[in-house]
Design an enzyme around this catalytic site. Structure first.
Site, short mmCIF file in Angstrom:
data_model
loop_
_atom_site.label_atom_id
_atom_site.label_comp_id
_atom_site.label_asym_id
_atom_site.label_seq_id
_atom_site.Cartn_x
_atom_site.Cartn_y
_atom_site.Cartn_z
N HIS A 1 27.44 36.69 78.86
CA HIS A 1 28.79 37.25 78.94
C HIS A 1 28.64 38.77 79.10
O HIS A 1 28.93 39.54 78.20
CB HIS A 1 29.56 36.90 77.66
CG HIS A 1 31.05 37.02 77.78
ND1 HIS A 1 31.69 37.51 78.91
CD2 HIS A 1 32.05 36.71 76.90
CE1 HIS A 1 33.00 37.50 78.71
NE2 HIS A 1 33.24 37.01 77.50
N ARG B 1 34.56 32.69 85.75
CA ARG B 1 34.17 32.15 84.43
C ARG B 1 33.79 30.71 84.67
O ARG B 1 34.63 29.89 85.08
CB ARG B 1 35.33 32.25 83.43
CG ARG B 1 35.10 31.40 82.19
CD ARG B 1 36.00 31.76 81.04
NE ARG B 1 35.63 33.05 80.47
CZ ARG B 1 36.07 33.49 79.30
NH1 ARG B 1 36.89 32.79 78.58
NH2 ARG B 1 35.68 34.68 78.85
N1 NVA Z 1 30.70 31.94 72.83
C1 NVA Z 1 32.10 31.77 73.16
C2 NVA Z 1 32.65 33.05 73.68
C3 NVA Z 1 34.11 33.00 74.08
C4 NVA Z 1 34.59 34.31 74.62
C5 NVA Z 1 32.25 30.63 74.16
O1 NVA Z 1 31.42 30.54 75.08
O2 NVA Z 1 33.15 29.83 74.01
N1 CP Z 2 36.12 37.44 74.58
C1 CP Z 2 36.57 36.71 75.62
O1 CP Z 2 35.91 36.54 76.66
O2 CP Z 2 37.84 36.24 75.46
P1 CP Z 2 38.59 35.19 76.39
O3 CP Z 2 37.87 33.87 76.25
O4 CP Z 2 39.99 35.14 75.85
O5 CP Z 2 38.56 35.67 77.81
#
Ligand code: NVA
Ligand code: CP
Length: 301
Positions: free
Chosen positions: A125, A98
């Site tokens: 994602h 991530r």
């Molecule tokens: N769009 C959000 C998704 C989190 C799972 C972010 O990037 O923070």
């Molecule tokens: N939806 C998602 O990616 O959740 P987290 O940020 O908790 O991993």
């Protein structure tokens, strides 16, 4: 080495992976197919679902996952991505990351000798999109001929949904304020996929138009990780795009509500909607693990 950085990387195999995910969820899979395999998990940003679903998923497949916070890694002190990729490849069978910058994940994948799986970047994602599609199939029976509307910020989650929806025969609309449209290159690719598959992609700041004939209403936070400095302006700009009962009433009867989570009740969605009968958010969260077990099997087996 094949990696999963974008939905486009699995363009030909999306259905296969989702079918595998359903089989894994139903228990129709060999026991512990990843026995002896190890996954390194690098996190440059916070996570609940992604971390847990990969960790538990690896365990259930017979392997193990190692959590690496970028604060603790030498990478966090400036060790080159090249060396990190090469060294990790000598120890583990796969790397999940991530990352703040999508380009860093591309560089990691370029130099890695083991598959790299994105667990979210500023651009996409893909694992979330797979879990979302598994959830839609479970609730609506099929993808073909159905329409999903993403309401709010044209962000990473929206980008991956734009790529996956047409590959599965779904129409997709995006309702977003001007200036918050999805990534242009992704939109162009999504429209190509849509024309190849006979589906339609539209982007509009007119919520009423975007919500015509919609079976899935999807939203995400207005302020993604990394956008915190713009929070005040974003709250103003997105206010008319809150998913509330009035907005849900514009979708088809029987439409479902989805959110990748974490959510902020009272901002992008009201509690009436997210905690109401149309919401499938916890199935969606659970499906992160089933979809990723299929991804892990596909890349690591
Ligand atoms: N769009 C959000 C998704 C989190 C799972 C972010 O990037 O923070
Ligand atoms: N939806 C998602 O990616 O959740 P987290 O940020 O908790 O991993």
């Amino acid at each position: 080495m094949d990696s999963l950085l974008s939905v486009s990387d699995i363009k030909e195999d999306v259905k296969y992976i989702l079918d595998l995910a359903s089989k894994i969820k139903a228990g129709e899979m060999e026991e512990k197919p990843l026995e002896g395999k190890t996954l390194a998990m690098i996190f440059q940003k916070s996570s609940t679902r992604t971390r847990l679903s990969f960790d538990v998923g690896m365990y259930q497949l017979g392997g193990r996952a190692i959590f690496l916070s970028s604060n603790d890694l030498q990478m966090g002190r400036g060790e080159p991505i090249l060396d990190t990729a090469k060294v990790l490849s000598r120890f583990v069978d796969g790397i999940m990351i991530r990352a703040i910058k999508h380009s860093d994940v591309e560089e990691l994948a370029e130099h890695s000798d083991v598959p790299v799986i994105s667990g979210l970047t500023d651009l996409e994602h893909p694992c979330q999109a797979l879990a979302d599609m598994l959830t839609i199939k479970e609730h609506l029976g099929d993808w073909e001929g159905k329409k999903i509307c993403f309401v709010g910020d044209g962000n990473n989650v929206c980008n991956s949904l734009l790529l996956i929806a047409p590959l599965l025969g779904m129409d997709m609309s995006v309702a977003c304020p001007k200036g918050y449209e999805p990534n242009e290159a992704i939109l162009e690719t999504a429209k190509e996929y849509a024309s190849e598959n006979g589906t339609e992609i539209t982007v509009s700041d007119d919520i009423g138009v975007a919500l015509e004939n919609v079976d899935v209403v999807y939203t995400d936070v207005w302020v993604s990780m990394g956008d915190e400095a713009e929070a005040a302006q974003r709250k103003l700009d997105f206010a008319p795009f809150q998913v509330n009962a009035d907005l849900m009433s514009l979708a088809n009867d029987g439409a479902i509500f989805m959110h990748c989570l974490p959510a902020i009740r009272g901002q992008e969605v009201t509690s009436e909607v997210i905690d109401g009968p149309q919401s499938v958010i916890y199935d969606e969260a659970e499906n992160r693990m089933h979809a990723q077990k299929a991804v892990l099997y596909y890349y690591l087996k």
